[in-house]
Design an enzyme around this catalytic site. Sequence first.
Site, PDB file in Angstrom:
ATOM      1  N   GLU A  36      85.666 -54.772 -32.951  1.00 14.16           N
ATOM      2  CA  GLU A  36      85.396 -55.844 -33.913  1.00 14.16           C
ATOM      3  C   GLU A  36      86.045 -57.113 -33.356  1.00 14.16           C
ATOM      4  O   GLU A  36      87.241 -57.354 -33.520  1.00 14.16           O
ATOM      5  CB  GLU A  36      85.951 -55.471 -35.285  1.00 14.16           C
ATOM      6  CG  GLU A  36      85.230 -54.277 -35.906  1.00 14.16           C
ATOM      7  CD  GLU A  36      85.810 -53.864 -37.247  1.00 14.16           C
ATOM      8  OE1 GLU A  36      85.393 -54.418 -38.276  1.00 14.16           O
ATOM      9  OE2 GLU A  36      86.701 -52.979 -37.236  1.00 14.16           O
ATOM     10  N   GLU A  93      93.893 -54.908 -31.722  1.00 14.22           N
ATOM     11  CA  GLU A  93      93.113 -54.828 -32.964  1.00 14.22           C
ATOM     12  C   GLU A  93      91.615 -54.952 -32.703  1.00 14.22           C
ATOM     13  O   GLU A  93      90.803 -54.514 -33.501  1.00 14.22           O
ATOM     14  CB  GLU A  93      93.556 -55.923 -33.935  1.00 14.22           C
ATOM     15  CG  GLU A  93      94.904 -55.684 -34.580  1.00 14.22           C
ATOM     16  CD  GLU A  93      94.878 -54.513 -35.549  1.00 14.22           C
ATOM     17  OE1 GLU A  93      93.880 -54.355 -36.278  1.00 14.22           O
ATOM     18  OE2 GLU A  93      95.852 -53.740 -35.570  1.00 14.22           O
ATOM     19  N   LYS A 131      88.320 -59.791 -35.415  1.00 11.85           N
ATOM     20  CA  LYS A 131      89.545 -59.417 -36.102  1.00 11.85           C
ATOM     21  C   LYS A 131      90.714 -60.257 -35.603  1.00 11.85           C
ATOM     22  O   LYS A 131      90.849 -60.495 -34.402  1.00 11.85           O
ATOM     23  CB  LYS A 131      89.861 -57.930 -35.872  1.00 11.85           C
ATOM     24  CG  LYS A 131      89.241 -56.996 -36.894  1.00 11.85           C
ATOM     25  CD  LYS A 131      89.850 -55.619 -36.778  1.00 11.85           C
ATOM     26  CE  LYS A 131      89.520 -54.776 -37.997  1.00 11.85           C
ATOM     27  NZ  LYS A 131      90.187 -53.462 -37.940  1.00 11.85           N
ATOM     28  N   GLU A 144      91.108 -42.707 -40.955  1.00  9.76           N
ATOM     29  CA  GLU A 144      91.186 -43.485 -39.709  1.00  9.76           C
ATOM     30  C   GLU A 144      92.181 -42.837 -38.767  1.00  9.76           C
ATOM     31  O   GLU A 144      93.259 -42.407 -39.186  1.00  9.76           O
ATOM     32  CB  GLU A 144      91.693 -44.911 -39.965  1.00  9.76           C
ATOM     33  CG  GLU A 144      90.714 -45.917 -40.464  1.00  9.76           C
ATOM     34  CD  GLU A 144      91.363 -47.305 -40.547  1.00  9.76           C
ATOM     35  OE1 GLU A 144      92.280 -47.596 -39.754  1.00  9.76           O
ATOM     36  OE2 GLU A 144      90.938 -48.078 -41.418  1.00  9.76           O
TER      37      GLU A 144
END
Length: 425
Positions: A318, A327, A321, A264
């Site tokens: 996303e 995030e 999250k 990542e």
Amino acid sequence: MASEVQTYSAVFCFLLLSFHSANSESFIGVNYGQVADNLPPLEATVKLLQSTSIEKVRLYGADPAIIKALANTGIGIVIGAANGDIPALASDPNFAGNWVNSNVLAFYPASKIIVVTVGNEVVTLTDQSLAAQLVPAMQNVQNALNAASLGGKIKVSTVHSMAVLSASEPPSGGAFGYGDTMKGLLQFLSTNGAPLMINPYPFFAYRDDPRPETKAFCLFQPNAGRPDANTGIKYMNMWDAQLDAIYSALKSSGFKDVEIVVAETGWPYKGDSNEVGTTLENAKAYNGNLINHLRSKVGTPLMPGKSVDTYIFALYDEDLKPGPASERSFGLFMPDLSATYDVGLAKSTQGYFIMRPGITDAQLQANLDYACGVPATAASSRRRPSPLLILAMVLAATLLGAHEHEHDTKLFRSSIEVINSIVAK
């Protein structure tokens, strides 16, 4: 006729300058998270991936629908066993065998599974009981793959945060913490030829030290550099510094043979009002400059001449999250499949070209200069390589790309024929 030659020359120049960005690149991957309720249909996502130079996808689990959707695409797939599966994988070889049967053998080889990750950032958890079971769990998964004759084709690893390093500055002083846990894990990776998968995030370094010079260092932008007093090497970006710290930690532990894979890395394009650096401009700069750095294959000061496999976080936002807005703001693409910002991942159009009979070296050179925008005075003021050599270089690049993609057999063969004819002259 001159206009035709100029057209051909423009094609030569374009291919010579931009060929590499037109092809898929085996070292560029992306993380495909599922903590969202607005993700595009799988079929659309697969087509999106195929339109880019992304060649690998990392999943956080082993969603059968995604694995099946990626079948026969040639895209490498990293699947994951959840942290919650580690105790059963460690204690029960039959559970590991069933997991491999259900999540690997049911899809392989049509779906190109390349790595199974057992757990995510387990070693740095406060509760070390799970970390103690990590290597036994990985070994049972490895044994199950070996039993299916896939041990040499699909690797078993786990993913770490940078917190597994007890020291990272200077890069030459990189060292691992977590004692016997890391030693046993590194021994497993070395024995099985598996990679150390880790998550370096220069964004976090900037978040903790939001000075302008740190920002430039993290974004691959011009800066004064940071010298390593032990080696005399001046580091010009945080990426190289972090990767060399990991390499130094491997080397000092006696495992410099273990490959590094970046599981990542990324940069959020927006965040809450109190989050520094979370702008679209910064995200584009980081990911775009990172991709260019990888494509250059310059490597790092301690690992020159190669690019580590890198999975950018993330394919999509996303939206479910928890935590700060950042995030939920790492996606390279939006739910409607449009790019959040352009970092040069789209494949360029490739074409074929034929040189018109009777064109002289002088004519070809003049038109190459014209097509590439070289002024006549500049073109005549220095010695230039043969135009036929320039054409051979372009075709060699084409040949290289065709060789990397076995389905381009027509391009592969025609490139050989034309290069041979040029060399014969």
